[in-house]
Design a protein around this motif. Structure first.
Motif, PDB file in Angstrom:
ATOM      1  N   ARG A   1       5.661   4.877   0.878  1.00 34.70           N
ATOM      2  CA  ARG A   1       6.145   6.239   1.152  1.00 34.70           C
ATOM      3  C   ARG A   1       7.021   6.288   2.399  1.00 34.70           C
ATOM      4  O   ARG A   1       8.028   6.975   2.434  1.00 34.70           O
TER       5      ARG A   1
ATOM      6  N   ASP B   1       0.832  -1.196   0.000  1.00 32.74           N
ATOM      7  CA  ASP B   1       0.000   0.000   0.000  1.00 32.74           C
ATOM      8  C   ASP B   1       0.875   1.257   0.000  1.00 32.74           C
ATOM      9  O   ASP B   1       2.049   1.220   0.360  1.00 32.74           O
ATOM     10  N   ASP B   2       0.302   2.366  -0.424  1.00 32.20           N
ATOM     11  CA  ASP B   2       1.043   3.611  -0.587  1.00 32.20           C
ATOM     12  C   ASP B   2       1.706   4.073   0.703  1.00 32.20           C
ATOM     13  O   ASP B   2       2.820   4.583   0.690  1.00 32.20           O
TER      14      ASP B   2
END
Length: 62
Positions: free
Chosen positions: A54, A49-50
């Protein structure tokens, strides 16, 4: 290469990705070996997932 990096990974919306490696970093034999390794392990891959991606990028790039 974009942003003067040696390795660049393009993650596309269709689920495919392309890895670009600077020619000075790898030989033709090394590229073939890398392709073989990646192809044999692809069944175990999953998209993260982002948020996790990140956080990992921030840890590496500062």
């Amino acid at each position: 290469m974009p942003y003067n990096v040696d390795v660049w990974v393009e993650d596309r919306d269709d689920g495919n990705f392309t890895i670009y490696i600077d020619r000075g970093l790898i030989t033709e034999r090394g590229a073939a070996a890398l392709q073989s390794v990646l192809s044999s392990t692809v069944v175990g891959w999953k998209r993260l997932d982002d948020h996790l991606v990140r956080r990992a990028l921030r840890a590496v790039t500062g």
